[in-house]
Each structure stands twice: as structure tokens, then as C-alpha cells.
Design a protein around this motif. Structure first.
Motif, PDB file in Angstrom:
ATOM      1  N   SER A  46      36.590  37.154  44.092  1.00  0.00           N
ATOM      2  CA  SER A  46      35.942  38.385  44.509  1.00  0.00           C
ATOM      3  C   SER A  46      34.424  38.184  44.618  1.00  0.00           C
ATOM      4  O   SER A  46      33.798  38.644  45.580  1.00  0.00           O
ATOM      5  CB  SER A  46      36.361  39.515  43.555  1.00  0.00           C
ATOM      6  OG  SER A  46      35.257  40.211  43.076  1.00  0.00           O
ATOM      7  N   ARG A  82      44.661  33.656  35.825  1.00  0.00           N
ATOM      8  CA  ARG A  82      44.724  34.352  37.125  1.00  0.00           C
ATOM      9  C   ARG A  82      43.649  35.421  37.227  1.00  0.00           C
ATOM     10  O   ARG A  82      43.054  35.611  38.288  1.00  0.00           O
ATOM     11  CB  ARG A  82      46.102  34.997  37.309  1.00  0.00           C
ATOM     12  CG  ARG A  82      47.087  33.978  37.754  1.00  0.00           C
ATOM     13  CD  ARG A  82      48.368  34.544  38.307  1.00  0.00           C
ATOM     14  NE  ARG A  82      49.204  33.379  38.565  1.00  0.00           N
ATOM     15  CZ  ARG A  82      50.516  33.362  38.568  1.00  0.00           C
ATOM     16  NH1 ARG A  82      51.188  34.488  38.386  1.00  0.00           N
ATOM     17  NH2 ARG A  82      51.161  32.249  38.803  1.00  0.00           N
ATOM     18  N   ARG A 125      40.712  35.552  39.969  1.00  0.00           N
ATOM     19  CA  ARG A 125      40.470  36.710  40.842  1.00  0.00           C
ATOM     20  C   ARG A 125      39.006  37.120  40.813  1.00  0.00           C
ATOM     21  O   ARG A 125      38.437  37.480  41.839  1.00  0.00           O
ATOM     22  CB  ARG A 125      41.353  37.896  40.432  1.00  0.00           C
ATOM     23  CG  ARG A 125      42.598  38.036  41.294  1.00  0.00           C
ATOM     24  CD  ARG A 125      43.220  39.425  41.165  1.00  0.00           C
ATOM     25  NE  ARG A 125      43.531  39.733  39.774  1.00  0.00           N
ATOM     26  CZ  ARG A 125      44.668  39.355  39.172  1.00  0.00           C
ATOM     27  NH1 ARG A 125      45.581  38.703  39.819  1.00  0.00           N
ATOM     28  NH2 ARG A 125      44.877  39.655  37.907  1.00  0.00           N
TER      29      ARG A 125
END
Ligand SMILES: *Cc1c(COP(=O)(O)O)cnc(C)c1O
Length: 221
Positions: free
Chosen positions: A177, A169, A173
């Protein structure tokens, strides 16, 4: 699994992958004949982790193979890797990024790269910290001989599924981003998942898995 041939193992892994997930067959430490067998079963993406081994295999094997370099890379080896690899997945420092760009420019090549992110517990694993990635991505975007394609990462080597999921995870992320920062359609590769943890990686959004042992068997170092 143990008794099956390379082509049978490949087929069953391919059948288990959702569409949109690319399989890189990690052939490091396995002989060219093993790669040939996988090639004849339709596999075209292969992963290697050592410069000399990559050069030797490139020379011995068909031209339409796409070679992914996935090992820790010293700057004095970059020239050989840039000449032979289609993608370098293990870019783990700004210094390395700059040398790759210089060497690629010298031979008039644009090379695909992934930034490697370090989220795992092991200190032996390399990569940018998540907090360093945006700067690295911004710098990569200014480099004419580099095409930034995505992120590569590894989860902690553990039996704890929760920890593996948390690591994937975090890598996801980082990918999201940077994707929103760079806004490029070619930034589309989230390379995560190996033989032991690929179902979790895929559930967490992987678009490229790197599988060695489950295709070729155990490596002899
Ligand atoms: C060796 C290696 C793999 C493949 O690992 P297996 O457990 O054999 O599937 C994947 N990614 C990286 C970066 C590797 O070094």
C-alpha cells in the motif's frame, strides 16, 4: 547445525535464500571476532540493537560493513546511531523520524530508514499501527536527510504457523500500500523473517531477512 562454524552456517543459509533476498546477519550481543569470521566468509550486512555496542563494533571492524540498526531507539541515542548506521530499520514513531532527520542534516548525511509496523500480538513489540503508516510515509518523504526504503516487521512469537503467516501477510499489505503511494524505485525493502520464521516470511514476499541465532548461536544477555 549446532556443530557447524559461523562460515558454514552462513553458507547454508545463503544457499537457501532466493535471489533478491538480502541477508542481514544479526550480530547483537556477539563479539567482534564472530563478526570478523562472518565478514571473512563474505558477509557485509550486519544488524545491531544497542547504540554503544554499535559504536564500539564500527570502530573495531572494516569500513565496508553495512550496519543496520534494528533495536528500539531512544531519541537521546539517535545522534550516535545516525553517525554509525547505514540503515535504521526500527523507526517506530514520528518523533523519532523527525529527530533522525535533524541529526542526519547536522552531519550532512542522508540515512536510509525503514518504518517499523506493529502487527504482532505482543504489546511489548513497538511500531506504527498499519493505519498510521501512510501518514508516517508521507511525512518521511518530505524530509531531506531521510531516504525511505521500505518496511520492517515482526510476526507474533508463536508456534502457530497460521498466525505467523497472517502477520507476514499484513506486513506485506502495508508494504504494497505504501509502495503504490510513494511510487519510488528505492522503496524496495520488505524486511521480515528471523531465524525461526524465515521460510514463511520469504514465501510471503520478504526481500530482507534478519538472522541472528542461526548464524552465531544463542545470545548470552
Ligand atoms: C534479535 C533480532 C533479530 C534476530 O533474531 P534471531 O531469532 O536470533 O534470528 C531479528 N530482528 C530483530 C528486530 C531483532 O531484534
Amino acid at each position: 547445525m549446532a556443530a557447524a562454524s559461523i562460515s558454514e552456517r552462513l553458507r547454508s543459509i545463503r544457499e537457501s535464500l532466493p535471489t533478491g533476498v538480502t541477508l542481514v546477519a544479526v550480530s547483537k550481543f556477539h563479539p567482534a571476532e564472530a563478526i570478523k569470521e562472518a565478514y571473512e566468509a563474505g558477509q557485509r550486512d550486519f544488524g545491531e540493537s544497542r547504540a554503544q555496542e554499535l559504536s564500539a563494533k564500527v570502530q573495531a571492524l572494516p569500513d565496508d560493513i553495512r550496519w543496520h540498526f534494528i533495536g528500539h531507539l531512544q531519541t537521546n541515542k539517535v545522534r550516535h546511531i545516525v553517525a554509525h548506521a547505514d540503515m535504521i530499520q526500527s523507526v517506530d514513531s514520528l518523533r523519532l523520524l523527525r529527530v533522525i532527520n535533524q541529526e542526519a542534516a547536522k552531519i550532512g548525511k542522508t540515512i536510509d530508514i525503514l518504518l517499523q509496523v506493529h502487527v504482532a500480538a505482543e504489546e511489548t513489540k513497538t511500531g506504527f499501527l498499519p493505519s498510521e503508516l501512510n501518514d508516517a510515509a508521507n511525512e518521511a518523504l518530505t524530509m531531506k536527510s531521510i531516504r525511505l526504503r521500505g518496511i520492517m516487521g515482526m510476526a507474533t512469537n508463536t508456534d502457530c504457523e497460521e498466525r505467523i503467516r497472517t502477520d507476514f501477510r499484513s506486513i506485506r499489505r502495508c508494504f504494497d500500500s505504501i509502495a503504490s503511494l510513494v511510487h519510488l524505485p528505492e522503496f524496495d525493502i520488505l524486511s521480515m523473517g528471523m531465524s525461526d520464521d524465515r521460510p514463511i516470511a520469504i514465501a510471503e514476499g520478504s526481500t530482507m531477512v534478519r538472522i541472528g541465532t542461526d548464524i552465531f548461536g544463542m545470545r548470552e544477555y
